[in-house]
Design a protein around this motif. Structure first.
Motif, short mmCIF file in Angstrom:
data_model
loop_
_atom_site.label_atom_id
_atom_site.label_comp_id
_atom_site.label_asym_id
_atom_site.label_seq_id
_atom_site.Cartn_x
_atom_site.Cartn_y
_atom_site.Cartn_z
N GLN A 223 10.86 -22.87 18.57
CA GLN A 223 10.02 -23.67 19.23
C GLN A 223 10.46 -25.04 18.74
O GLN A 223 10.50 -25.94 19.59
CB GLN A 223 8.29 -23.61 18.73
CG GLN A 223 7.39 -24.52 19.47
CD GLN A 223 6.22 -24.45 19.28
OE1 GLN A 223 5.69 -23.18 19.02
NE2 GLN A 223 5.36 -25.41 19.18
N MET A 224 10.81 -25.31 17.38
CA MET A 224 11.16 -26.54 16.94
C MET A 224 12.31 -27.05 17.62
O MET A 224 12.48 -28.08 18.10
CB MET A 224 11.40 -26.46 15.40
CG MET A 224 11.98 -27.91 14.85
SD MET A 224 12.42 -27.57 13.23
CE MET A 224 14.33 -26.97 13.44
N LEU A 225 13.27 -26.04 17.86
CA LEU A 225 14.67 -26.41 18.65
C LEU A 225 14.39 -26.69 19.74
O LEU A 225 15.05 -27.66 20.46
CB LEU A 225 15.67 -25.21 18.52
CG LEU A 225 15.93 -24.93 16.83
CD1 LEU A 225 16.91 -23.39 16.98
CD2 LEU A 225 16.97 -26.00 16.36
N ALA A 226 13.48 -26.15 20.52
CA ALA A 226 13.20 -26.29 21.89
C ALA A 226 12.57 -27.69 22.19
O ALA A 226 12.70 -28.55 22.95
CB ALA A 226 12.32 -25.24 22.68
N GLU A 227 11.64 -28.10 21.05
CA GLU A 227 11.00 -29.48 21.21
C GLU A 227 12.06 -30.55 20.79
O GLU A 227 12.05 -31.63 21.49
CB GLU A 227 9.95 -29.52 20.19
CG GLU A 227 8.90 -28.80 20.73
CD GLU A 227 7.61 -28.46 19.87
OE1 GLU A 227 7.75 -29.09 18.63
OE2 GLU A 227 6.58 -27.89 20.05
N LEU A 228 12.88 -30.27 19.96
CA LEU A 228 14.15 -31.41 19.80
C LEU A 228 14.99 -31.43 20.96
O LEU A 228 15.26 -32.58 21.19
CB LEU A 228 14.87 -30.86 18.30
CG LEU A 228 14.09 -30.78 17.16
CD1 LEU A 228 14.97 -30.59 16.26
CD2 LEU A 228 13.70 -32.24 16.85
N GLU A 229 15.16 -30.29 21.68
CA GLU A 229 15.86 -30.65 22.73
C GLU A 229 15.33 -31.41 23.98
O GLU A 229 15.93 -32.14 24.77
CB GLU A 229 16.36 -28.95 23.31
CG GLU A 229 17.46 -28.58 22.61
CD GLU A 229 17.75 -26.96 22.97
OE1 GLU A 229 17.00 -26.23 23.57
OE2 GLU A 229 18.93 -26.46 22.79
N ALA A 230 13.89 -30.91 24.01
CA ALA A 230 13.32 -31.83 25.08
C ALA A 230 13.15 -33.21 24.88
O ALA A 230 13.05 -34.22 25.53
CB ALA A 230 11.82 -30.96 25.25
N GLY A 231 12.85 -33.28 23.48
CA GLY A 231 12.88 -35.08 23.03
C GLY A 231 11.60 -35.41 22.98
O GLY A 231 11.21 -36.18 22.18
#
Length: 66
Positions: free
Chosen positions: A48-56
């Motif tokens: 989830q953290m990685l996906a949120e960082l990708e989304a920005g």
């Protein structure tokens, strides 16, 4: 930062996005990932953290205007 988090950030080229977040967010993410006992939950939180960082524009499931 645990090695598995560092490796995940590096493998997805998200280290700069992580470092650009405010310190409180970086700390929240690490605590949220590491406080759980079950490995599958740790990995789910990490993803989830990685996906949120990708989304920005998302932080802990909430809209974020960074």
């Amino acid at each position: 930062m645990p090695d598995f988090v560092r490796e995940a950030l590096d493998s997805r080229s998200l280290r700069a996005a992580y470092e650009a977040r405010p310190p409180y967010q970086r700390n929240d993410y690490l605590l949220w990932i590491n406080k759980v006992k079950r490995e599958d939950t740790k990995l789910r939180h990490l993803e989830q953290m990685l996906a949120e960082l990708e989304a920005g524009n998302v932080y802990m499931g909430m809209k974020w205007n960074g």
